[in-house]
Design a protein around this motif. Sequence first.
Motif, PDB file in Angstrom:
ATOM      1  N   ASN A  45       6.402  -2.279   6.952  1.00  0.00           N
ATOM      2  CA  ASN A  45       4.958  -2.798   6.234  1.00  0.00           C
ATOM      3  C   ASN A  45       3.746  -2.348   7.291  1.00  0.00           C
ATOM      4  O   ASN A  45       2.659  -2.255   6.855  1.00  0.00           O
ATOM      5  CB  ASN A  45       5.138  -4.490   6.387  1.00  0.00           C
ATOM      6  CG  ASN A  45       5.854  -4.735   5.081  1.00  0.00           C
ATOM      7  OD1 ASN A  45       5.806  -3.893   4.179  1.00  0.00           O
ATOM      8  ND2 ASN A  45       6.412  -6.035   5.174  1.00  0.00           N
ATOM      9  N   LYS A  66      17.643  -1.021   4.862  1.00  0.00           N
ATOM     10  CA  LYS A  66      16.609  -2.436   4.559  1.00  0.00           C
ATOM     11  C   LYS A  66      15.277  -1.530   4.210  1.00  0.00           C
ATOM     12  O   LYS A  66      14.523  -1.909   3.397  1.00  0.00           O
ATOM     13  CB  LYS A  66      16.324  -3.378   5.597  1.00  0.00           C
ATOM     14  CG  LYS A  66      17.759  -4.425   5.664  1.00  0.00           C
ATOM     15  CD  LYS A  66      17.432  -5.485   6.626  1.00  0.00           C
ATOM     16  CE  LYS A  66      18.923  -6.207   6.417  1.00  0.00           C
ATOM     17  NZ  LYS A  66      19.144  -7.013   7.816  1.00  0.00           N
ATOM     18  N   ILE A  70      11.572  -4.536   8.015  1.00  0.00           N
ATOM     19  CA  ILE A  70      10.615  -4.576   7.146  1.00  0.00           C
ATOM     20  C   ILE A  70       9.287  -4.763   7.520  1.00  0.00           C
ATOM     21  O   ILE A  70       8.056  -4.105   7.106  1.00  0.00           O
ATOM     22  CB  ILE A  70      10.958  -6.013   6.128  1.00  0.00           C
ATOM     23  CG1 ILE A  70      11.982  -5.751   5.539  1.00  0.00           C
ATOM     24  CG2 ILE A  70      10.044  -6.171   5.111  1.00  0.00           C
ATOM     25  CD1 ILE A  70      12.525  -4.686   4.729  1.00  0.00           C
ATOM     26  N   GLU A 101       9.108  -0.627  -3.952  1.00  0.00           N
ATOM     27  CA  GLU A 101       7.874  -0.865  -3.860  1.00  0.00           C
ATOM     28  C   GLU A 101       7.054  -0.092  -5.074  1.00  0.00           C
ATOM     29  O   GLU A 101       7.225   1.007  -5.023  1.00  0.00           O
ATOM     30  CB  GLU A 101       7.386  -0.524  -2.639  1.00  0.00           C
ATOM     31  CG  GLU A 101       5.916  -1.003  -2.268  1.00  0.00           C
ATOM     32  CD  GLU A 101       5.830  -1.740  -0.813  1.00  0.00           C
ATOM     33  OE1 GLU A 101       6.021  -2.915  -0.831  1.00  0.00           O
ATOM     34  OE2 GLU A 101       5.545  -1.049   0.176  1.00  0.00           O
ATOM     35  N   LYS A 148      13.294  -1.380   0.410  1.00  0.00           N
ATOM     36  CA  LYS A 148      11.908  -2.019   0.446  1.00  0.00           C
ATOM     37  C   LYS A 148      10.839  -1.104  -0.011  1.00  0.00           C
ATOM     38  O   LYS A 148      10.338  -1.050  -1.227  1.00  0.00           O
ATOM     39  CB  LYS A 148      11.447  -2.593   1.752  1.00  0.00           C
ATOM     40  CG  LYS A 148       9.838  -2.858   1.778  1.00  0.00           C
ATOM     41  CD  LYS A 148       9.767  -4.155   1.490  1.00  0.00           C
ATOM     42  CE  LYS A 148       8.257  -4.464   1.595  1.00  0.00           C
ATOM     43  NZ  LYS A 148       7.574  -5.388   0.652  1.00  0.00           N
ATOM     44  N   TRP A 149      10.956   0.076   0.519  1.00  0.00           N
ATOM     45  CA  TRP A 149      10.167   1.551   0.086  1.00  0.00           C
ATOM     46  C   TRP A 149      10.450   1.838  -1.362  1.00  0.00           C
ATOM     47  O   TRP A 149       9.607   2.038  -2.188  1.00  0.00           O
ATOM     48  CB  TRP A 149      10.417   2.462   1.226  1.00  0.00           C
ATOM     49  CG  TRP A 149       9.714   3.937   0.795  1.00  0.00           C
ATOM     50  CD1 TRP A 149       8.591   4.119   0.923  1.00  0.00           C
ATOM     51  CD2 TRP A 149      10.504   4.852   0.155  1.00  0.00           C
ATOM     52  NE1 TRP A 149       8.204   5.436   0.439  1.00  0.00           N
ATOM     53  CE2 TRP A 149       9.681   6.011   0.201  1.00  0.00           C
ATOM     54  CE3 TRP A 149      11.826   5.131  -0.110  1.00  0.00           C
ATOM     55  CZ2 TRP A 149       9.910   7.281  -0.405  1.00  0.00           C
ATOM     56  CZ3 TRP A 149      12.166   6.452  -0.523  1.00  0.00           C
ATOM     57  CH2 TRP A 149      11.219   7.345  -0.601  1.00  0.00           C
TER      58      TRP A 149
END
Length: 415
Positions: free
Chosen positions: A180, A218, A176, A226, A222-223
């Motif tokens: 980020n 993971k 992550i 988002e 997240k992507w």
Amino acid sequence: MKIDKFVVKVASRCNINCSYCYMYNLGDLSYKNQPKFISDTTIKSFVKKLKNHIQVNELKIVHVVIHGGEPLLWNKVDFENFMLAFKEITNENIEIFFSMQTNAILLNDEWCDFLKKHKINIGVSLDGSKINNDKHRVDKKGNGTYDDVIKGLNVLTKNGIKAGILSVMNLESDPIEYYNHFNSLNLRSIDILLLDSNYDSKTVVSNHSKKVWEWYIKIFDKWYHEKGEKSEIRFFEMIIREVLGEEQNIDSLGSHENNLLVLETNGGLEAVDALKLCGDSFTKNELNINSHEIDEISKSNLMEVYYNSGKYLPKKCLACPVQDICGGGYLPHRYSSKNGFNNPSIYCDDLLRIITHIQNTVVEDMPKELKIETGIQKLTYENALQIIEETLPNISEPDYIELLESFRKKEYETI
Ligand code: SF4
């Protein structure tokens, strides 16, 4: 072979020394015999042969990827002449797209003017934050390169150029945090490549406590979830598009032909450079742009395997329900001294888990009517394994297996 992508090695040396680099640090020493820079004669031969190739194959679009080593080690005058040489070919019937892969360390305002003038898309290599990047992307004294790369990225931003980032997965990093960091850099796109590895070198990933597929999933989750503006992540987007039935033109996934050719600084015509990780001088052959036509690359057995790698699959891949999306993975990752290319990717299990996870996520998100109309259903990892197990005994030996195995090392030839 309808080749329309050319990786042109304008420099055979680099100003840094990444530990995982297939050019210098994975056993291929052939770079030592390469001219440091491509010559004017070789450029002229290439442009002349490219013109013939475009006509014979009736191409409308050609991609030229300016590559090294580090291409910005080349001097600007020769670089300018290189770019001008293509003007001879460009007309209303043919479009040439230029891109360049660089570590960005040597970028300055003058180079940015050059990139803009010649409409060269730029890809910068960087592996996440300083602590992660500097583990492997180091200079020749072993010092991290992150600060210098960020300076280069800032020069690009100041000059209004948005770069794409090419990074290599890093299991030592928090996924992550890795993601980020890129998302904070205002980039055109990101690609996260699997670390180059194969059956001869598998300890690189298999000894790690973290799993490759867990690390990627993971980041995907997240992507994908988002909200708002986010960078494209090519690896994931390609899988999503393939899941939705759109064939993608990328050589590390899928069942399409790989229409990319490498031109070395000495004029050598070779299959994709990452195959260098399979052994010293592995990609070398007798073909050279100064004495051969581009289409003569079809005489190279290695090029035949690379071009058809999404179709010349080992039996396990032929039994696999995601073979059209995966295509056995990236050819260099299929190699072993024992079987040549007659193996699924060293990342087979990771690819199967990543692809099924993405497929499940996409299907979950589809409108109900579309699911009914297309009949698409979730394919779980466990189902996929079961299908492979049940189908494999019924797959007969394809006739190209001998070609795949012809690349095994001599000590295995009689087995
Ligand atoms: S997931 Fe494995 S078996 Fe399936 S196509 Fe990819 S490499 Fe082959």
